[in-house]
Enzyme design. Structure first.
Site, mmCIF file in Angstrom:
data_model
loop_
_atom_site.group_PDB
_atom_site.id
_atom_site.type_symbol
_atom_site.label_atom_id
_atom_site.label_comp_id
_atom_site.label_asym_id
_atom_site.label_seq_id
_atom_site.Cartn_x
_atom_site.Cartn_y
_atom_site.Cartn_z
ATOM 1 N N SER A 144 0.864 -1.175 0.000
ATOM 2 C CA SER A 144 0.000 0.000 0.000
ATOM 3 C C SER A 144 0.898 1.222 0.000
ATOM 4 O O SER A 144 2.075 1.138 0.357
ATOM 5 C CB SER A 144 -0.877 -0.001 1.258
ATOM 6 O OG SER A 144 -1.501 1.247 1.470
ATOM 7 N N TYR B 202 -2.265 -0.514 10.490
ATOM 8 C CA TYR B 202 -2.219 -0.671 9.034
ATOM 9 C C TYR B 202 -0.885 -0.179 8.479
ATOM 10 O O TYR B 202 -0.256 -0.844 7.650
ATOM 11 C CB TYR B 202 -3.381 0.092 8.404
ATOM 12 C CG TYR B 202 -3.560 -0.184 6.935
ATOM 13 C CD1 TYR B 202 -4.051 -1.411 6.495
ATOM 14 C CD2 TYR B 202 -3.250 0.776 5.981
ATOM 15 C CE1 TYR B 202 -4.229 -1.667 5.141
ATOM 16 C CE2 TYR B 202 -3.412 0.524 4.629
ATOM 17 C CZ TYR B 202 -3.907 -0.703 4.217
ATOM 18 O OH TYR B 202 -4.061 -0.957 2.879
#
Length: 254
Positions: free
Chosen positions: A140, A153
Site C-alpha cells: 500500500s 495498518y
C-alpha cells in the site's frame, strides 16, 4: 505457459475479484481463498467460470494449517502454482496509538503480516519444487508514510515491503520472482470503511478530502490494480523482482 494457475488470497474482495476476472479472461485457472465462504460463493457466481477454471477455498490466512491446506488443494486440483497473489488484508479501527487496543493491533498484524508471511512460506516451498513462479504481495502507499489514526495498518504494510524484498533475494536463484503492488485510494469496500472510520458522521467529507490529495483527481479502480498484477505475473516482467509498484494516481510522487 500460456495457461497459468493463479492462487489469490482475499479473493472475495474488490481487488481480488477483479484480478481473478482479468486472469480468467485470458484463459488462466484461478483459485480464490477467503475467510468468508458466502462471499466466495457469490464471487464465483459473479465470475461465471466453470469448475475447470475456478476453485474456491475457505481459509484463515493466519492459521498455518489453513495456509498449508490451500496450497496443497491448489496443487491437487491444478498440478502447480504459477502465480500467487498474496492479497488478503484488513484496515482496522481509526485510532491513535495511545487509544488502540492491543487486540486490534494484533488482529491487523496477524492478517496483514503473518498471513503474508505464511503464504510466502508455503507457496515458496511449492515453487522451489517447480523451479519457477511469480509472487505478488499487496502492500500500500501506507508502506511509505505515517498516518495518524492508522498505526496498525501503516506498520503492517511497511512489514509487507520488507518481506517482499527479503523473499525476492531468497528466491531469485530458484527461478521465483517476488514483487508487490502498492495501491492507494482504490474504490473498494476497504476504502469505504476507511472513510467511515475517519468520519463516522460524514464519510463523504472524508472521501472528498482523500480525493483532494490524489493528483489525478479520482479514486482508482480494482481493475487498474489487477492490470499491474497481470504484468508482474507475466513473462513481460521477467527481469523484475524485489520491486514495489505504486498504483496510486500519483499520490506517492506528490
Amino acid at each position: 505457459m500460456a495457461e497459468k494457475v493463479v492462487l489469490i488470497t482475499g479473493g472475495a474482495g474488490g481487488i481480488g475479484m477483479d484480478t481473478a476476472k482479468a486472469f480468467l479472461e485470458q484463459g488462466d485457472r484461478v483459485v480464490l481463498v477467503d475467510i468468508n465462504q458466502e462471499a466466495l460463493d457469490k464471487t464465483k457466481d459473479v465470475l461465471e467460470a466453470d469448475e475447470a477454471q475456478i476453485k474456491v477455498i475457505q481459509a484463515n490466512v493466519t492459521e498455518e494449517s489453513d495456509v498449508a491446506n490451500y496450497v496443497q488443494e491448489t496443487v491437487d486440483a491444478f498440478g502447480r502454482i504459477d502465480v500467487f497473489f498474496n492479497n488478503a488484508g484488513i484496515n482496522g479501527p481509526h485510532k491513535m496509538i495511545k487509544d488502540l487496543e492491543k487486540e486490534h493491533f494484533e488482529s491487523i498484524m496477524g492478517i496483514n503480516v503473518t498471513g503474508v508471511f505464511l503464504g510466502l512460506k508455503h507457496v515458496i516451498q511449492q515453487m522451489e519444487k517447480q523451479g519457477f513462479g511469480s509472487i505478488i504481495n499487496t502492500a500500500s502507499n501506507a508502506a511509505y508514510i505515517g498516518s495518524p489514526g492508522m498505526p496498525g495498518y501503516i506498520a503492517s504494510k511497511h512489514a509487507v515491503v520488507g518481506l517482499t524484498k527479503t523473499a525476492a533475494l531468497e528466491t531469485a536463484a530458484q527461478g521465483i520472482r517476488v514483487n508487490a503492488v502498492a495501491p492507494a485510494a482504490i474504490d473498494t469496500q476497504m476504502l469505504t470503511a476507511i472513510q467511515s472510520n475517519i468520519s463516522p458522521d460524514d464519510p463523504e467529507a472524508a472521501a472528498a478530502a482523500i480525493r483532494q490529495g490524489i493528483p489525478v483527481g479520482r479514486f482508482g479502480t480494482p481493475m487498474e490494480v489487477a492490470q499491474i498484477v497481470l504484468f508482474l505475473a507475466s513473462d513481460k516482467s521477467s527481469f523484475v523482482t524485489g520491486s514495489i509498484y505504486n498504483v496510486d494516481g500519483g499520490m506517492q510522487a506528490d
